[in-house]
Design a protein around this motif. Structure first.
Motif, PDB file in Angstrom:
ATOM      1  N   SER A 260     -94.073  14.442 -31.474  1.00  0.00           N
ATOM      2  CA  SER A 260     -94.358  14.445 -30.041  1.00  0.00           C
ATOM      3  C   SER A 260     -93.547  13.348 -29.374  1.00  0.00           C
ATOM      4  O   SER A 260     -93.111  12.388 -30.023  1.00  0.00           O
ATOM      5  CB  SER A 260     -95.853  14.241 -29.790  1.00  0.00           C
ATOM      6  N   ALA A 261     -93.362  13.504 -28.053  1.00  0.00           N
ATOM      7  CA  ALA A 261     -92.562  12.541 -27.291  1.00  0.00           C
ATOM      8  C   ALA A 261     -92.914  12.680 -25.819  1.00  0.00           C
ATOM      9  O   ALA A 261     -93.430  13.715 -25.383  1.00  0.00           O
ATOM     10  CB  ALA A 261     -91.073  12.793 -27.507  1.00  0.00           C
ATOM     11  N   PRO A 262     -92.653  11.652 -25.030  1.00  0.00           N
ATOM     12  CA  PRO A 262     -92.955  11.754 -23.598  1.00  0.00           C
ATOM     13  C   PRO A 262     -92.164  12.868 -22.929  1.00  0.00           C
ATOM     14  O   PRO A 262     -90.947  12.939 -23.059  1.00  0.00           O
ATOM     15  CB  PRO A 262     -92.576  10.375 -23.051  1.00  0.00           C
ATOM     16  N   GLY A 263     -92.892  13.749 -22.220  1.00  0.00           N
ATOM     17  CA  GLY A 263     -92.254  14.832 -21.485  1.00  0.00           C
ATOM     18  C   GLY A 263     -92.695  14.866 -20.037  1.00  0.00           C
ATOM     19  O   GLY A 263     -92.192  15.642 -19.244  1.00  0.00           O
ATOM     20  N   GLY A 264     -93.660  13.998 -19.705  1.00  0.00           N
ATOM     21  CA  GLY A 264     -94.178  13.948 -18.350  1.00  0.00           C
ATOM     22  C   GLY A 264     -95.375  14.851 -18.170  1.00  0.00           C
ATOM     23  O   GLY A 264     -95.498  15.883 -18.818  1.00  0.00           O
ATOM     24  N   ASP A 265     -96.270  14.444 -17.295  1.00  0.00           N
ATOM     25  CA  ASP A 265     -97.432  15.264 -16.941  1.00  0.00           C
ATOM     26  C   ASP A 265     -97.922  14.762 -15.588  1.00  0.00           C
ATOM     27  O   ASP A 265     -98.639  13.768 -15.498  1.00  0.00           O
ATOM     28  CB  ASP A 265     -98.521  15.149 -18.001  1.00  0.00           C
ATOM     29  N   ALA A 266     -97.516  15.444 -14.537  1.00  0.00           N
ATOM     30  CA  ALA A 266     -97.860  15.029 -13.180  1.00  0.00           C
ATOM     31  C   ALA A 266     -99.354  15.042 -12.942  1.00  0.00           C
ATOM     32  O   ALA A 266     -99.849  14.421 -12.004  1.00  0.00           O
ATOM     33  CB  ALA A 266     -97.163  15.940 -12.174  1.00  0.00           C
ATOM     34  N   LEU A 267    -100.108  15.747 -13.788  1.00  0.00           N
ATOM     35  CA  LEU A 267    -101.554  15.850 -13.639  1.00  0.00           C
ATOM     36  C   LEU A 267    -102.301  14.854 -14.529  1.00  0.00           C
ATOM     37  O   LEU A 267    -103.533  14.897 -14.591  1.00  0.00           O
ATOM     38  CB  LEU A 267    -102.010  17.273 -13.983  1.00  0.00           C
ATOM     39  N   ASP A 268    -101.575  13.972 -15.197  1.00  0.00           N
ATOM     40  CA  ASP A 268    -102.183  13.002 -16.112  1.00  0.00           C
ATOM     41  C   ASP A 268    -102.682  11.803 -15.310  1.00  0.00           C
ATOM     42  O   ASP A 268    -102.098  10.714 -15.344  1.00  0.00           O
ATOM     43  CB  ASP A 268    -101.163  12.577 -17.158  1.00  0.00           C
ATOM     44  N   GLY A 269    -103.781  12.019 -14.604  1.00  0.00           N
ATOM     45  CA  GLY A 269    -104.338  11.008 -13.714  1.00  0.00           C
ATOM     46  C   GLY A 269    -104.876  11.689 -12.472  1.00  0.00           C
ATOM     47  O   GLY A 269    -104.859  12.909 -12.360  1.00  0.00           O
ATOM     48  N   GLY A 270    -105.343  10.932 -11.515  1.00  0.00           N
ATOM     49  CA  GLY A 270    -105.874  11.534 -10.306  1.00  0.00           C
ATOM     50  C   GLY A 270    -104.803  12.172  -9.454  1.00  0.00           C
ATOM     51  O   GLY A 270    -103.719  11.616  -9.264  1.00  0.00           O
ATOM     52  N   GLY A 271    -105.076  13.362  -8.932  1.00  0.00           N
ATOM     53  CA  GLY A 271    -104.124  14.043  -8.073  1.00  0.00           C
ATOM     54  C   GLY A 271    -102.855  14.416  -8.813  1.00  0.00           C
ATOM     55  O   GLY A 271    -102.856  14.674 -10.008  1.00  0.00           O
ATOM     56  N   VAL A 272    -101.746  14.433  -8.083  1.00  0.00           N
ATOM     57  CA  VAL A 272    -100.442  14.795  -8.640  1.00  0.00           C
ATOM     58  C   VAL A 272     -99.429  13.744  -8.212  1.00  0.00           C
ATOM     59  O   VAL A 272     -99.384  13.359  -7.050  1.00  0.00           O
ATOM     60  CB  VAL A 272     -99.984  16.175  -8.114  1.00  0.00           C
ATOM     61  N   SER A 273     -98.632  13.268  -9.145  1.00  0.00           N
ATOM     62  CA  SER A 273     -97.626  12.267  -8.812  1.00  0.00           C
ATOM     63  C   SER A 273     -96.348  12.494  -9.601  1.00  0.00           C
ATOM     64  O   SER A 273     -96.382  12.655 -10.820  1.00  0.00           O
ATOM     65  CB  SER A 273     -98.142  10.852  -9.100  1.00  0.00           C
ATOM     66  N   ALA A 274     -95.224  12.499  -8.903  1.00  0.00           N
ATOM     67  CA  ALA A 274     -93.930  12.686  -9.557  1.00  0.00           C
ATOM     68  C   ALA A 274     -93.622  11.570 -10.531  1.00  0.00           C
ATOM     69  O   ALA A 274     -92.935  11.779 -11.532  1.00  0.00           O
ATOM     70  CB  ALA A 274     -92.825  12.767  -8.500  1.00  0.00           C
ATOM     71  N   THR A 275     -94.119  10.355 -10.279  1.00  0.00           N
ATOM     72  CA  THR A 275     -93.777   9.222 -11.124  1.00  0.00           C
ATOM     73  C   THR A 275     -94.374   9.309 -12.524  1.00  0.00           C
ATOM     74  O   THR A 275     -94.046   8.495 -13.385  1.00  0.00           O
ATOM     75  CB  THR A 275     -94.206   7.893 -10.472  1.00  0.00           C
TER      76      THR A 275
END
Length: 581
Positions: free
Chosen positions: A429-444
């Motif tokens: 596994s490796a970082p691929g991003g998840d805009a939903l990993d936290g409250g709301g949605v964030s590009a960062t």
């Protein structure tokens, strides 16, 4: 599994299973003038050539390295007759058959509009509760630190911070920021990127771009066979783009994550000192031909490429089934051809010292227990139908033998909501991003990497002055020159982190070889696994993802040593830079 393109993953939201519709399967194109890849049994080339002639076709070329013939079918019964010959093991139409592996063709702004409208491009119901969570303001995020010219090493104990380094949570997660000072990679290491191309002129890629070895194996196609738009107008007269062009942006993002240099501009990749080789297999539209993929792998094998990144899957079949009763005889023949052809190309490449790393997929699917495929066949357009499938059906190349398949993580370290999984299928596994990993949605929460300026202009993401119009785009200007970067999500973004770590290991442990340095795939695989950080399944194992009032559950099977979410662990660049042989 979801087709994977560039942008935030619309596939992150659960698609309810529907009953299979009684739709007649579309027939493969059998009009006069159709070319086919005819795969024959071992030692059966002579019989295959005779069978092609007997079936009313003619041979255009042969490829003995992978055991297939390119044949031209000139009568309607060509496929049926040829497919019944015992010498033939599979037949695939020579046409676009794939999609890139990041999640959807839409970026952040358009995704927000889709959520507001309550639908995504997948046909999956979606809800938008509350406003779109804004990312940090676009623009350079200057991090004070040491600026290092290409090829220079940082003094031990110091970190080389590029201007946008503070946005690279992914590099911190795998220790790449610390590894840069110890093992930034070697210029002798050749990393092949099988994708939509690489913008070789991008300021944060050009120093590491190997134009001489790069090849474009595709020709742009303005329309599909039904006259529907595909790649759009050709940019050059020949419709074959130069080797330093990427009109889609996906391949450039992948290449940047692997090897953007430490040069005082933008970001640094996992292995900032290695060479990037464009082995273009994807169309401008994000689609792939089978044959260019086979050609790219054989080229990599014969030209000393050390490791390749394949962030896509082979279509038109999301899952390839060799004997699915729901498919016609011709469709089963095509799926056998895809499985056979790709496996032969993978075996040939590994036999020549190439390590192959792939994206696992973005369909939120347990690949060890698939039940439905409603994405296939997806070329030409609107050919999809619901199919009941089982574990005998394979996603290719993620489930091919001899590849290293990577699942994606969000910034919290959890498996990304969109990422496919499976105890048999997930290797690392490796970082691929998840805009939903936290409250709301964030590009960062996504992965930041290079994007071609032309792509941003074509998609209206920068204005006439070059200023970003969306929070998914970041501009960095240094020394009177500006470069652009984009936040994207997907297992496409996870795989290049693993490829970069592999490049570090090849730099450290490789020996003189055909391209300059070489490390046997089996040895590299062992080092990748031993340098990874083991990660156990969450507790409870039935992990619940909650977002926008919805909930879905993914079951993690296996133990800490090997499980369906994280495989043998999270890739670790710092450990790869320091591990003993």
């Amino acid at each position: 599994m979801q087709r994977i393109m560039y942008g935030i993953v619309a596939a992150a939201m659960a698609m309810p299973l529907a009953a299979c519709a009684a739709v007649a399967p579309p027939r493969l194109d059998t009009s006069p003038g159709t070319d086919y890849l005819v795969f024959y049994a071992t030692g059966g080339q002579g019989k295959a050539l005779k069978a092609i002639e007997t079936s009313g076709g003619r041979t255009l070329s042969t490829e003995p390295r992978l055991g297939y013939v390119v044949a031209h079918g000139v009568v309607a019964s060509f496929l049926d007759t040829l497919g019944n010959d015992e010498a033939i093991v599979g037949i695939s139409t020579d046409r676009p058959i794939g999609f890139t592996s990041a999640a959807t063709s839409r970026g952040w702004s358009s995704l927000h509009s889709e959520w507001a409208a309550g639908r995504t491009d997948t046909g999956r119901p979606s809800v938008a509760e509350g406003p779109f969570a804004p990312a940090r303001a676009a623009g350079p995020d200057v991090a004070p630190g040491l600026k290092v010219a290409p090829g220079k090493k940082v003094a031990p104990g110091k970190k080389a911070l590029e201007p946008l380094a503070s946005r690279q949570w992914d590099m911190k997660m795998i220790g790449a920021d610390r590894a840069h000072a110890i093992a930034p990679g070697d210029k002798k290491v050749l990393v092949g990127v099988l994708d939509t191309g690489i913008d070789g002129k991008h300021p944060d890629i050009a120093p590491n771009f190997n134009r001489q070895l790069s090849r474009n194996f595709v020709t742009d196609r303005p329309k599909d066979p039904n006259g529907q738009p595909l790649d759009g107008a050709c940019e050059v007269t020949s419709c074959k783009d130069p080797v330093d062009v990427d009109d889609d942006g996906h391949g450039t993002h992948v290449a940047s994550t692997i090897g953007s240099p430490i040069n005082g501009k933008g970001i640094a990749g996992v292995a900032p000192n290695v060479q990037l080789v464009n082995l273009r297999t994807g169309q401008d539209s994000g689609m792939f031909f089978l044959k260019p993929t086979l050609d790219a792998l054989t080229y990599a094998a014969d030209n000393g490429i050390d490791v390749v990144n394949m962030s896509y899957y082979i279509d038109p079949w999301l899952f390839n089934c060799t004997n699915n009763k729901a498919d016609s005889a011709r469709e089963r023949l095509e799926q056998r051809g895809i499985i056979t052809g790709m496996q032969r190309a993978i075996d040939y490449a590994r036999g020549k010292g190439v390590t192959l790393i792939t994206a696992l997929g973005n369909g939120s699917t347990d690949l060890g227990n698939p039940t439905k495929d409603d994405e296939s066949p997806n070329y030409p357009k609107n050919g999809q139908r619901d199919r009941t499938i089982d574990n005998s059906c394979l996603n290719v190349p993620a489930e091919s033998n001899g590849v290293i398949s990577i699942s994606a993580l969000g910034p919290s370290g959890r498996k990304a909501v969109y990422s496919d999984y499976g105890v048999e299928q997930t290797d690392l596994s490796a970082p691929g991003g998840d805009a939903l990993d936290g409250g709301g949605v964030s590009a960062t929460r996504s992965i930041l990497a290079a994007v071609p300026t032309a792509v941003l202009r074509a998609t209206n993401k920068i204005d006439a002055t070059g200023a970003p119009k969306t929070s998914e785009v970041v501009r960095d200007c240094q020394g009177g020159e500006c470069s652009y970067y984009q936040y994207l999500d997907g297992t496409s973004m996870a795989a290049p982190h693993a490829t970069g770590v592999a490049a570090i290991l090849i730099s450290r442990f490789g020996r003189p070889g055909p391209g300059g340095v070489a490390l046997a795939p089996a040895s590299l695989e062992r080092l990748l696994y031993s340098s990874a950080t083991p990660k156990a399944c969450p507790m409870p194992r039935a992990y619940k993802y909650r977002y926008f009032g919805q909930e879905e559950t993914h079951l993690c099977e296996g133990d800490t040593a090997k499980n369906g979410f994280y495989g043998r662990g999270v890739v670790n660049a710092y450990k790869a830079a320091t591990i003993a042989p």
